[in-house]
Design a protein around this motif. Structure first.
Motif, mmCIF file in Angstrom:
data_model
loop_
_atom_site.group_PDB
_atom_site.id
_atom_site.type_symbol
_atom_site.label_atom_id
_atom_site.label_comp_id
_atom_site.label_asym_id
_atom_site.label_seq_id
_atom_site.Cartn_x
_atom_site.Cartn_y
_atom_site.Cartn_z
ATOM 1 N N ILE A 62 -8.075 3.346 5.859
ATOM 2 C CA ILE A 62 -8.310 2.002 5.332
ATOM 3 C C ILE A 62 -7.269 1.654 4.262
ATOM 4 N N GLY A 63 -6.945 2.619 3.387
ATOM 5 C CA GLY A 63 -5.933 2.372 2.367
ATOM 6 C C GLY A 63 -4.567 2.078 2.965
ATOM 7 N N SER A 64 -4.157 2.869 3.935
ATOM 8 C CA SER A 64 -2.863 2.645 4.594
ATOM 9 C C SER A 64 -2.848 1.316 5.331
ATOM 10 N N PHE A 65 -3.952 1.003 5.998
ATOM 11 C CA PHE A 65 -4.068 -0.248 6.735
ATOM 12 C C PHE A 65 -3.959 -1.448 5.793
ATOM 13 N N ALA A 66 -4.638 -1.382 4.645
ATOM 14 C CA ALA A 66 -4.593 -2.487 3.680
ATOM 15 C C ALA A 66 -3.181 -2.704 3.147
ATOM 16 N N LEU A 67 -2.460 -1.616 2.894
ATOM 17 C CA LEU A 67 -1.090 -1.725 2.405
ATOM 18 C C LEU A 67 -0.190 -2.404 3.433
ATOM 19 N N VAL A 68 -0.305 -1.996 4.691
ATOM 20 C CA VAL A 68 0.522 -2.583 5.750
ATOM 21 C C VAL A 68 0.194 -4.064 5.921
ATOM 22 N N VAL A 69 -1.081 -4.422 5.899
ATOM 23 C CA VAL A 69 -1.479 -5.824 6.040
ATOM 24 C C VAL A 69 -0.899 -6.657 4.901
ATOM 25 N N TYR A 70 -0.921 -6.124 3.690
ATOM 26 C CA TYR A 70 -0.386 -6.854 2.540
ATOM 27 C C TYR A 70 1.116 -7.105 2.681
ATOM 28 N N MET A 71 1.825 -6.227 3.360
ATOM 29 C CA MET A 71 3.275 -6.358 3.505
ATOM 30 C C MET A 71 3.670 -7.447 4.498
ATOM 31 N N GLY A 72 2.758 -7.846 5.393
ATOM 32 C CA GLY A 72 3.043 -9.010 6.224
ATOM 33 C C GLY A 72 3.129 -8.750 7.710
ATOM 34 N N HIS A 73 3.470 -9.834 8.431
ATOM 35 C CA HIS A 73 3.388 -9.869 9.890
ATOM 36 C C HIS A 73 4.253 -8.800 10.569
ATOM 37 N N LEU A 74 5.512 -8.699 10.160
ATOM 38 C CA LEU A 74 6.416 -7.759 10.835
ATOM 39 C C LEU A 74 5.973 -6.319 10.650
ATOM 40 N N TYR A 75 5.481 -5.991 9.475
ATOM 41 C CA TYR A 75 5.032 -4.617 9.219
ATOM 42 C C TYR A 75 3.754 -4.302 10.006
ATOM 43 N N ILE A 76 2.879 -5.290 10.151
ATOM 44 C CA ILE A 76 1.681 -5.081 10.970
ATOM 45 C C ILE A 76 2.083 -4.872 12.432
ATOM 46 N N THR A 77 3.039 -5.672 12.892
ATOM 47 C CA THR A 77 3.519 -5.516 14.269
ATOM 48 C C THR A 77 4.112 -4.127 14.487
ATOM 49 N N ALA A 78 4.912 -3.664 13.515
ATOM 50 C CA ALA A 78 5.480 -2.319 13.617
ATOM 51 C C ALA A 78 4.376 -1.261 13.664
ATOM 52 N N MET A 79 3.323 -1.448 12.872
ATOM 53 C CA MET A 79 2.191 -0.517 12.893
ATOM 54 C C MET A 79 1.535 -0.488 14.266
ATOM 55 N N VAL A 80 1.356 -1.665 14.874
ATOM 56 C CA VAL A 80 0.738 -1.742 16.204
ATOM 57 C C VAL A 80 1.604 -1.017 17.238
ATOM 58 N N VAL A 81 2.924 -1.191 17.144
ATOM 59 C CA VAL A 81 3.835 -0.515 18.084
ATOM 60 C C VAL A 81 3.729 1.002 17.942
ATOM 61 N N VAL A 82 3.697 1.494 16.699
ATOM 62 C CA VAL A 82 3.568 2.941 16.471
ATOM 63 C C VAL A 82 2.243 3.452 17.044
ATOM 64 N N ILE A 83 1.168 2.697 16.838
ATOM 65 C CA ILE A 83 -0.135 3.095 17.388
ATOM 66 C C ILE A 83 -0.085 3.145 18.905
ATOM 67 N N GLN A 84 0.562 2.169 19.521
ATOM 68 C CA GLN A 84 0.671 2.156 20.981
ATOM 69 C C GLN A 84 1.449 3.366 21.490
ATOM 70 N N ILE A 85 2.498 3.742 20.789
ATOM 71 C CA ILE A 85 3.291 4.905 21.201
ATOM 72 C C ILE A 85 2.450 6.174 21.117
ATOM 73 N N TYR A 86 1.689 6.327 20.032
ATOM 74 C CA TYR A 86 0.833 7.512 19.898
ATOM 75 C C TYR A 86 -0.266 7.526 20.961
ATOM 76 N N MET A 87 -0.839 6.356 21.257
ATOM 77 C CA MET A 87 -1.858 6.289 22.311
ATOM 78 C C MET A 87 -1.273 6.691 23.661
#
Length: 423
Positions: A62-87
């Motif tokens: 939750i802490g990591s997620f909140a930090l990424v969300v605060y950083m904005g759209h591109l960082y959230i998109t990058a997080m989603v891409v990393v999650i997709q790669i791990y999945m």
């Protein structure tokens, strides 16, 4: 000497027979306890240890997620891409056999070739207009972007055909069944997992609100289903997930609905969450929030006690939409988790991975999120966005279809027409 083997009512006479009898009895007792809820969290003697491990991982996520969300759209998109790669990595490994892989050097790269081709296609379709809006300053770069947008589908198709030919040329005798199984498995991952989770990125650029609220509701539902089942769970909910209980399901549903209504009011007051992102920049957004995010005030009825501190309340219209999202997150989205549970049972694995202590793998946490992301996008496009021709839609069509010279000609003619009407 005659031995009586017809002893059907008494205990076994020999030591070996008695040992086997005790083993069968203990197995039968274990099965009976499972059928009667012995695997429920309320009856698990190690539940406090596992709860502590799970809580630590949850706080970290939750802490990591909140930090990424605060950083904005591109960082959230990058997080989603990393999650997709791990999945994808976890699911590719699920059906991988070491012996066959040793006989097929380089075959693993083919899975990733199809994965990144699908990523290029999906994200190219979602982000092409925003890419154009970001790089319009230099003519050479502009022409390159226009060419990529125009030939995007042809490029992706060429990459897919190259992978298809690669697969055919690597077919090896006595390995056909395994190779075709891997080919089908890869495409199933792309359709069921990658395509669904890609709707998350579309939600992000419609406004972080439409990504953050649905994702948060799934997290809340998951947490409170665990807590309510941990302390009160007695009645099994579904055989696919033995630890899921009706008490956890109902408690989580009530909590999620309340949270949806309250959180929508809080999140809807921040423009950086409600404004859609039209380009790929990282700056803070300022925009007209629109009628959905403008508060409406209601005076409380006279029967409310005098000691109650508020005489009127403000409600954002989007909160009523949030109730629909909360209802889906409570009732329908958990079936994504049930699907994943049945899937794991079919392949006889406890978790898809072990990257998150106490939770399993990334896929174990994203099963409900994928279902929720698709619903949130469809709901937003169907019931929130006005379905009419807009300037942005016309501009996107013009930029995709017309070369630079014809765009300039259109601009000049529109100017002449408007000037003629003014005079």
């Amino acid at each position: 000497m005659h031995k009586d083997n017809n002893n059907t009512g008494g205990a076994p006479s020999t030591p070996i027979a008695r040992l086997r009898h005790r083993k069968r009895s203990s197995e039968a007792l274990g099965e009976a306890s499972k059928e009667n809820g012995g695997r429920l969290l309320v009856n698990d003697h190690t539940k406090y240890k596992s709860m502590w491990i799970r809580a630590q991982s949850t706080i970290w996520m939750i802490g990591s997620f909140a930090l990424v969300v605060y950083m904005g759209h591109l960082y959230i998109t990058a997080m989603v891409v990393v999650i997709q790669i791990y999945m994808a990595k976890e699911l590719f490994n699920l059906l991988r056999k070491a012996n066959e892989e040793r006989q097929l050097p380089g075959f693993r790269l083919l899975n990733w070739h199809f994965f990144f081709t699908a990523m290029l296609f999906v994200y190219g379709r979602i982000l092409n207009q925003r890419l154009y809006n970001t790089v319009t300053s230099g003519k050479s770069l502009y022409l390159l972007v226009i060419s990529l947008i125009k030939y995007h589908m042809a490029i992706c198709y060429s990459l897919y055909i190259a992978g298809f030919m690669w697969f055919i040329l690597t077919l090896k005798k006595k390995m056909y069944k395994y190779q075709f199984g891997q080919y089908a498995w890869t495409h199933m991952i792309l359709i069921v997992v990658f395509t669904q989770s890609s709707f998350t990125v579309a939600n992000i650029f419609e406004g972080i609100f439409w990504f953050l609220l649905p994702a948060t509701l799934i997290v809340i539902n998951d947490i409170f289903a665990y807590i309510c089942g941990f302390f009160f769970g007695k009645t099994p909910l579904i055989k696919l997930s033995p630890k899921k209980t009706w008490e956890g399901f109902i408690g989580a549903s009530i909590t999620t609905m309340i949270s949806a209504f309250v959180l929508a009011n809080i999140m809807g007051r921040f423009q950086w969450q409600t404004c859609p992102r039209k380009d790929l920049s990282t700056g803070w957004l300022q925009c007209d929030p629109g009628p959905l995010f403008k508060p409406e005030y209601f005076t409380l009825p006279g029967w409310i006690p005098q000691w109650f501190p508020w005489k009127e309340i403000s409600i954002l219209p989007v909160q009523w939409h949030a109730l629909c999202l909360g209802l889906f997150a409570s009732i329908i989205a958990p079936f994504g988790g049930f699907f994943a549970s049945g899937f794991k049972r079919a392949f006889k694995v406890k978790d898809f991975g072990d990257s998150i202590p106490g939770h399993g793998g990334i896929t174990d946490r994203m099963d409900c999120q994928m279902v929720m992301a698709v619903f949130a996008y469809i709901y937003h496009q169907s019931f929130v966005v006005h379905q009419s021709v807009s300037v942005d839609m016309l501009m996107e069509q013009i930029l995709r279809s017309l070369p630079y010279e014809e765009q300039y000609t259109l601009y000049m003619r529109l100017g002449e027409m408007i000037q003629g009407k003014l005079t």
